[in-house]
Design a protein around this motif. Sequence first.
Motif, PDB file in Angstrom:
ATOM      1  N   LYS A   1       2.796 -41.550  58.189  1.00 59.24           N
ATOM      2  CA  LYS A   1       3.981 -42.187  57.867  1.00 59.24           C
ATOM      3  C   LYS A   1       4.006 -43.084  57.145  1.00 59.24           C
ATOM      4  CE  LYS A   1       8.764 -42.891  59.138  1.00 59.24           C
ATOM      5  NZ  LYS A   1       9.784 -42.977  60.162  1.00 59.24           N
ATOM      6  N   PHE A   2       3.329 -44.092  57.221  1.00 62.32           N
ATOM      7  CA  PHE A   2       3.029 -45.368  56.586  1.00 62.32           C
ATOM      8  C   PHE A   2       2.436 -45.157  55.218  1.00 62.32           C
ATOM      9  CE2 PHE A   2       0.794 -49.076  55.167  1.00 62.32           C
ATOM     10  CZ  PHE A   2       1.687 -50.261  55.294  1.00 62.32           C
ATOM     11  N   ASN A   3       1.381 -44.582  55.308  1.00 62.98           N
ATOM     12  CA  ASN A   3       0.746 -44.112  54.057  1.00 62.98           C
ATOM     13  C   ASN A   3       1.537 -43.456  53.118  1.00 62.98           C
ATOM     14  OD1 ASN A   3      -1.643 -45.069  55.282  1.00 62.98           O
ATOM     15  ND2 ASN A   3      -2.534 -43.104  55.543  1.00 62.98           N
ATOM     16  N   LYS A   4       2.563 -42.649  53.761  1.00 63.94           N
ATOM     17  CA  LYS A   4       3.502 -41.899  52.584  1.00 63.94           C
ATOM     18  C   LYS A   4       4.471 -42.761  52.133  1.00 63.94           C
ATOM     19  CE  LYS A   4       3.258 -37.127  54.640  1.00 63.94           C
ATOM     20  NZ  LYS A   4       4.051 -36.183  55.562  1.00 63.94           N
ATOM     21  N   GLU A   5       4.918 -43.721  53.034  1.00 64.29           N
ATOM     22  CA  GLU A   5       5.843 -44.656  52.627  1.00 64.29           C
ATOM     23  C   GLU A   5       5.330 -45.685  51.575  1.00 64.29           C
ATOM     24  OE1 GLU A   5       9.265 -45.079  52.987  1.00 64.29           O
ATOM     25  OE2 GLU A   5       8.925 -43.006  54.149  1.00 64.29           O
ATOM     26  N   MET A   6       4.055 -46.213  51.764  1.00 66.94           N
ATOM     27  CA  MET A   6       3.264 -46.783  50.579  1.00 66.94           C
ATOM     28  C   MET A   6       3.071 -46.216  49.404  1.00 66.94           C
ATOM     29  SD  MET A   6       1.872 -50.010  50.253  1.00 66.94           S
ATOM     30  CE  MET A   6       1.373 -50.481  51.897  1.00 66.94           C
TER      31      MET A   6
ATOM     32  N   ARG B   1       4.701 -45.181  43.755  1.00 65.23           N
ATOM     33  CA  ARG B   1       5.055 -44.245  42.794  1.00 65.23           C
ATOM     34  C   ARG B   1       6.590 -44.694  41.786  1.00 65.23           C
ATOM     35  NH1 ARG B   1       3.360 -39.591  46.684  1.00 65.23           N
ATOM     36  NH2 ARG B   1       1.289 -38.973  45.634  1.00 65.23           N
ATOM     37  N   ALA B   2       7.380 -45.372  42.791  1.00 69.60           N
ATOM     38  CA  ALA B   2       8.538 -45.848  42.336  1.00 69.60           C
ATOM     39  C   ALA B   2       8.294 -46.899  41.192  1.00 69.60           C
ATOM     40  CB  ALA B   2       9.367 -46.449  43.517  1.00 69.60           C
ATOM     41  N   GLU B   3       7.027 -47.575  41.255  1.00 70.89           N
ATOM     42  CA  GLU B   3       6.778 -48.511  40.392  1.00 70.89           C
ATOM     43  C   GLU B   3       5.927 -48.240  39.292  1.00 70.89           C
ATOM     44  OE1 GLU B   3       7.320 -52.054  40.235  1.00 70.89           O
ATOM     45  OE2 GLU B   3       8.250 -51.836  42.080  1.00 70.89           O
TER      46      GLU B   3
ATOM     47  N   LEU C   1       2.427 -56.281  48.258  1.00 69.39           N
ATOM     48  CA  LEU C   1       1.755 -55.948  46.784  1.00 69.39           C
ATOM     49  C   LEU C   1       2.744 -56.160  45.856  1.00 69.39           C
ATOM     50  CD1 LEU C   1       0.152 -52.895  48.418  1.00 69.39           C
ATOM     51  CD2 LEU C   1      -0.970 -55.003  47.936  1.00 69.39           C
ATOM     52  N   GLU C   2       2.451 -56.351  44.704  1.00 68.92           N
ATOM     53  CA  GLU C   2       3.225 -56.456  43.561  1.00 68.92           C
ATOM     54  C   GLU C   2       2.564 -55.718  42.478  1.00 68.92           C
ATOM     55  OE1 GLU C   2       5.986 -60.208  44.100  1.00 68.92           O
ATOM     56  OE2 GLU C   2       4.226 -60.546  43.106  1.00 68.92           O
ATOM     57  N   PHE C   3       2.935 -54.241  42.395  1.00 66.88           N
ATOM     58  CA  PHE C   3       1.854 -53.384  41.444  1.00 66.88           C
ATOM     59  C   PHE C   3       2.592 -53.652  39.972  1.00 66.88           C
ATOM     60  CE2 PHE C   3       0.620 -51.540  45.390  1.00 66.88           C
ATOM     61  CZ  PHE C   3      -0.590 -51.249  44.996  1.00 66.88           C
ATOM     62  N   SER C   4       3.714 -54.145  40.014  1.00 63.59           N
ATOM     63  CA  SER C   4       4.236 -54.480  38.403  1.00 63.59           C
ATOM     64  C   SER C   4       3.108 -55.592  37.645  1.00 63.59           C
ATOM     65  CB  SER C   4       5.643 -55.014  38.521  1.00 63.59           C
ATOM     66  OG  SER C   4       5.754 -55.992  39.304  1.00 63.59           O
ATOM     67  N   ASN C   5       2.733 -56.475  38.309  1.00 63.42           N
ATOM     68  CA  ASN C   5       1.613 -57.127  37.814  1.00 63.42           C
ATOM     69  C   ASN C   5       0.343 -56.713  37.317  1.00 63.42           C
ATOM     70  OD1 ASN C   5       3.468 -59.464  38.252  1.00 63.42           O
ATOM     71  ND2 ASN C   5       2.622 -59.867  40.330  1.00 63.42           N
TER      72      ASN C   5
END
Length: 126
Positions: A22-27, A32-34, A120-124
Motif C-alpha cells: 500500500k505504501f509503495n502504491k501511494e508513493m 505520477r502526479a508530478e 521528496l520533491e520530484f519537481s526539482n
Amino acid sequence: MQKITMKMVFISGKLSGIAHEKFNKEMAKAIRAEGYDVYLPQEQLPRKVHKNCLEILKNNEKAIGNSDIVLVIFDNMDMGVAMESEYAYVRGKLIIGYRSTFEKNLGSMVEGCVLVHRELEFSNLK
C-alpha cells in the motif's frame, strides 16, 4: 517541435506485506502526479501470479536499466531492496533514498551511495 520525454522512476521497496504494498502504491501515485513515469515491480509482477526468482531479478534489472531515477525505500529494507540499490549504483543511476526515520543505521556502504531525504520533491529533478 522538440519531444518532451518523461523521466522514469523505478521504485525499490519491500514487498513482504499489505502495508508495504500500500505504501509503495501511494508513493507511485504521488510521483505520477508530478508527471513522472513509474515502474513499480508489484504492478508488473503481482504476487498473485507465480513468478520464479530469476524472472523477477531479470525484469527488475531491465527496468532499473531503463530508468532515470531509482527511488529506494529504506524503511524495513530487505535483501531485494539492497540488491536493487547496489545494481542502480553500479549502473550510474540517480538514486534517491527515502526513509521515514533516521533511528536505524543503514550501514555506511548503503548510505554512501544515495541521497537521503525525509521528504521528496520530484519537481526539482525534472
